[in-house]
Design a protein around this motif. Structure first.
Motif, PDB file in Angstrom:
ATOM      1  N   ASN A 163       0.788  -1.244   0.000  1.00  0.00           N
ATOM      2  CA  ASN A 163       0.000   0.000   0.000  1.00  0.00           C
ATOM      3  C   ASN A 163       0.815   1.287   0.000  1.00  0.00           C
ATOM      4  O   ASN A 163       0.268   2.357   0.254  1.00  0.00           O
ATOM      5  CB  ASN A 163      -0.982   0.054   1.190  1.00  0.00           C
ATOM      6  N   VAL A 164       2.108   1.195  -0.265  1.00  0.00           N
ATOM      7  CA  VAL A 164       2.903   2.424  -0.316  1.00  0.00           C
ATOM      8  C   VAL A 164       2.717   3.130  -1.664  1.00  0.00           C
ATOM      9  O   VAL A 164       3.020   4.318  -1.801  1.00  0.00           O
ATOM     10  CB  VAL A 164       4.420   2.174  -0.068  1.00  0.00           C
ATOM     11  N   GLY A 165       2.230   2.395  -2.671  1.00  0.00           N
ATOM     12  CA  GLY A 165       1.993   3.003  -3.979  1.00  0.00           C
ATOM     13  C   GLY A 165       2.817   2.395  -5.105  1.00  0.00           C
ATOM     14  O   GLY A 165       2.988   3.008  -6.153  1.00  0.00           O
ATOM     15  N   LYS A 166       3.293   1.159  -4.915  1.00  0.00           N
ATOM     16  CA  LYS A 166       4.120   0.506  -5.938  1.00  0.00           C
ATOM     17  C   LYS A 166       3.346   0.285  -7.236  1.00  0.00           C
ATOM     18  O   LYS A 166       3.794   0.672  -8.317  1.00  0.00           O
ATOM     19  CB  LYS A 166       4.643  -0.855  -5.427  1.00  0.00           C
ATOM     20  N   SER A 167       2.182  -0.337  -7.110  1.00  0.00           N
ATOM     21  CA  SER A 167       1.415  -0.654  -8.321  1.00  0.00           C
ATOM     22  C   SER A 167       0.930   0.610  -9.019  1.00  0.00           C
ATOM     23  O   SER A 167       0.916   0.664 -10.253  1.00  0.00           O
ATOM     24  CB  SER A 167       0.224  -1.552  -7.988  1.00  0.00           C
ATOM     25  N   SER A 168       0.559   1.616  -8.227  1.00  0.00           N
ATOM     26  CA  SER A 168       0.129   2.891  -8.823  1.00  0.00           C
ATOM     27  C   SER A 168       1.257   3.470  -9.664  1.00  0.00           C
ATOM     28  O   SER A 168       1.038   3.933 -10.784  1.00  0.00           O
ATOM     29  CB  SER A 168      -0.240   3.905  -7.737  1.00  0.00           C
ATOM     30  N   PHE A 169       2.471   3.386  -9.136  1.00  0.00           N
ATOM     31  CA  PHE A 169       3.626   3.914  -9.857  1.00  0.00           C
ATOM     32  C   PHE A 169       3.863   3.123 -11.142  1.00  0.00           C
ATOM     33  O   PHE A 169       3.977   3.698 -12.222  1.00  0.00           O
ATOM     34  CB  PHE A 169       4.883   3.863  -8.969  1.00  0.00           C
ATOM     35  N   VAL A 170       3.917   1.811 -11.026  1.00  0.00           N
ATOM     36  CA  VAL A 170       4.210   0.963 -12.193  1.00  0.00           C
ATOM     37  C   VAL A 170       3.165   1.163 -13.283  1.00  0.00           C
ATOM     38  O   VAL A 170       3.497   1.298 -14.460  1.00  0.00           O
ATOM     39  CB  VAL A 170       4.312  -0.534 -11.795  1.00  0.00           C
ATOM     40  N   SER A 171       1.884   1.242 -12.901  1.00  0.00           N
ATOM     41  CA  SER A 171       0.882   1.358 -13.960  1.00  0.00           C
ATOM     42  C   SER A 171       0.891   2.761 -14.572  1.00  0.00           C
ATOM     43  O   SER A 171       0.556   2.924 -15.738  1.00  0.00           O
ATOM     44  CB  SER A 171      -0.504   0.953 -13.477  1.00  0.00           C
ATOM     45  N   LEU A 172       1.317   3.754 -13.795  1.00  0.00           N
ATOM     46  CA  LEU A 172       1.412   5.108 -14.344  1.00  0.00           C
ATOM     47  C   LEU A 172       2.537   5.258 -15.362  1.00  0.00           C
ATOM     48  O   LEU A 172       2.376   5.922 -16.375  1.00  0.00           O
ATOM     49  CB  LEU A 172       1.676   6.118 -13.221  1.00  0.00           C
ATOM     50  N   VAL A 173       3.676   4.631 -15.070  1.00  0.00           N
ATOM     51  CA  VAL A 173       4.841   4.852 -15.933  1.00  0.00           C
ATOM     52  C   VAL A 173       4.944   3.857 -17.092  1.00  0.00           C
ATOM     53  O   VAL A 173       5.662   4.098 -18.049  1.00  0.00           O
ATOM     54  CB  VAL A 173       6.173   4.848 -15.141  1.00  0.00           C
ATOM     55  N   SER A 174       4.259   2.725 -16.979  1.00  0.00           N
ATOM     56  CA  SER A 174       4.327   1.742 -18.058  1.00  0.00           C
ATOM     57  C   SER A 174       3.512   2.253 -19.237  1.00  0.00           C
ATOM     58  O   SER A 174       2.404   2.746 -19.055  1.00  0.00           O
ATOM     59  CB  SER A 174       3.783   0.397 -17.601  1.00  0.00           C
ATOM     60  N   THR A 175       4.098   2.090 -20.431  1.00  0.00           N
ATOM     61  CA  THR A 175       3.479   2.653 -21.631  1.00  0.00           C
ATOM     62  C   THR A 175       2.038   2.217 -21.842  1.00  0.00           C
ATOM     63  O   THR A 175       1.171   3.042 -22.070  1.00  0.00           O
ATOM     64  CB  THR A 175       4.300   2.260 -22.885  1.00  0.00           C
ATOM     65  N   ALA A 176       1.809   0.926 -21.768  1.00  0.00           N
ATOM     66  CA  ALA A 176       0.453   0.450 -22.029  1.00  0.00           C
ATOM     67  C   ALA A 176       0.004  -0.495 -20.937  1.00  0.00           C
ATOM     68  O   ALA A 176       0.718  -1.420 -20.573  1.00  0.00           O
ATOM     69  CB  ALA A 176       0.397  -0.242 -23.387  1.00  0.00           C
ATOM     70  N   LYS A 177      -1.166  -0.283 -20.423  1.00  0.00           N
ATOM     71  CA  LYS A 177      -1.721  -1.131 -19.361  1.00  0.00           C
ATOM     72  C   LYS A 177      -1.748  -2.614 -19.720  1.00  0.00           C
ATOM     73  O   LYS A 177      -1.354  -3.432 -18.910  1.00  0.00           O
ATOM     74  CB  LYS A 177      -3.137  -0.663 -18.982  1.00  0.00           C
ATOM     75  N   PRO A 178      -2.218  -2.954 -20.952  1.00  0.00           N
ATOM     76  CA  PRO A 178      -2.297  -4.388 -21.277  1.00  0.00           C
ATOM     77  C   PRO A 178      -0.938  -5.080 -21.235  1.00  0.00           C
ATOM     78  O   PRO A 178      -0.873  -6.294 -21.119  1.00  0.00           O
ATOM     79  CB  PRO A 178      -2.842  -4.410 -22.708  1.00  0.00           C
TER      80      PRO A 178
END
Ligand SMILES: Nc1nc2c(ncn2[C@@H]2O[C@H](COP(=O)(O)OP(=O)(O)O)[C@@H](O)[C@H]2O)c(=O)[nH]1
Ligand SMILES: [Mg+2]
Length: 325
Positions: A163-178
């Motif tokens: 819950n520190v925000g790892k997944s939020s960060f990864v999905s924000l910076v990765s080019t495409a969600k899929p």
């Protein structure tokens, strides 16, 4: 690792016997004796082809890059695979012997029908003997398909408490969600995202507890990540809204630094909720700091990647480092 994804289905003993005897039953010959000799040769050929195809589909596990070798060992066990493959090899040579002895006996004038009947009985019992190995190899094939196919490129592993925000960060910076694929990783999952220059691995449930609290499988899984990480992005939530004290987060940080021996970029998340700026800080809510952190972590990962062999070329011995040409 394409070979691990393309392992063939392995028949059970019963299915394999159906295949072998099914093929041999279709064989003809000018005389009864000749027909039986041809049937025996078919049994020998079909078995040989089948066993070689299964055995040759497996890579040389000892020569696999470190990450894949350890993953295979973790998920199914390399020694067990080798043992099962050598059982197949044993079965094949037994069948070849049974067949050539039987043909020799028929040529010496023994009754073809009774020689054939006893050969079939012996072939069946050899194949039934390796039923567990056949089942194990089929099971292994299904499990090994799940090993993520990582790309040969600078790679960042994201770590930090839940819950520190790892997944939020990864999905924000990765080019495409899929492109954020989800792979079973032991009992945990890993998520792999891509930017133009980086492969980013999010490891929920894996790098968020002290090493001391882990079982052997989890520890090994963590060590596998060592093979692929060029750099680590450690995310700290100083607001403690994640539910964990800053002090615990910092002690995990120290542990991860020790454990991986890789460069670690430590950053604050949830910058919209606090003003601490003694480390780089980002907010997944308003986008603050994301670009700067990505630039920095990309620079670090690319540098390490260019200096050292990565998982593809990695022989698994951390002492040998090859230069990229
Ligand atoms: N205020 C604020 N909340 C955030 C931020 N990033 C993540 N969160 C929240 O923190 C929680 C956990 O985020 P998540 O990305 O799932 O964390 P993970 O468990 O480390 O992967 C979620 O409720 C997010 O909405 C941020 O930058 N600001
Ligand atoms: Mg997460």
């Amino acid at each position: 690792m394409e070979a691990l994804r393309k392992l063939p289905t392995v028949l059970t003993a019963e299915e394999l016997l159906d295949k072998i005897f099914g093929r041999s039953s279709k064989v003809s010959g000018r005389t009864e004796r000749e027909r039986i000799v041809n049937k025996l040769s078919t049994i020998s050929n079909v078995s040989k082809e089948y066993f070689s195809r299964i055995i040759n589909s497996h890579p040389n596990y000892d020569a696999l890059p470190g990450f894949y070798r350890e993953m295979v060992d973790l998920i199914v066990g390399i020694e067990k695979i080798k043992r099962s493959l050598s059982s197949l090899s044993w079965a094949n040579s037994m069948i070849q012997k049974i067949v050539s002895k039987s043909i020799a006996e028929i040529r010496r004038g023994r009754d073809a029908v009774s020689v054939y009947r006893s050969a079939c009985g012996r072939v069946s019992s050899v194949i039934e003997d390796i039923d567990d190995d056949l089942k194990f190899l089929n099971d292994a094939k299904n499990k090994l398909r799940e090993i993520p196919n990582l790309r040969e490129m600078p790679t960042v592993v994201v770590a930090g408490y839940p819950n520190v925000g790892k997944s939020s960060f990864v999905s924000l910076v990765s080019t495409a969600k899929p492109e954020i694929a989800e792979y079973p990783f032991t009992t945990k999952k890993i998520f792999i995202g891509y930017t133009k220059e980086l492969q980013i691995i999010d490891t929920p449930g894996l790098l968020d507890r002290s090493l001391a609290k882990r079982n052997a499988v989890e520890r090994k899984a963590i060590l596998c990540l060592k093979h692929v990480a060029d750099a680590i992005l450690f995310i700290i939530d100083p607001t403690e809204t994640c539910g964990y004290p800053l002090k615990s987060q910092l002690s995990l940080l120290e542990e991860i630094k020790r454990m991986f021996g890789k460069p670690v970029l430590e950053v604050y998340s949830k910058a919209d909720l606090h003003n601490l700026r003694d480390r780089m800080a980002f907010s997944a809510k308003n986008g603050e700091g994301i670009k700067e952190i990505m630039e920095e972590i990309t620079k670090i990962a690319k540098k390490i990647y260019s200096q050292t062999s990565t998982f593809i070329a990695d022989s698994g011995q951390t002492s040998t480092q090859e230069q990229h040409s």
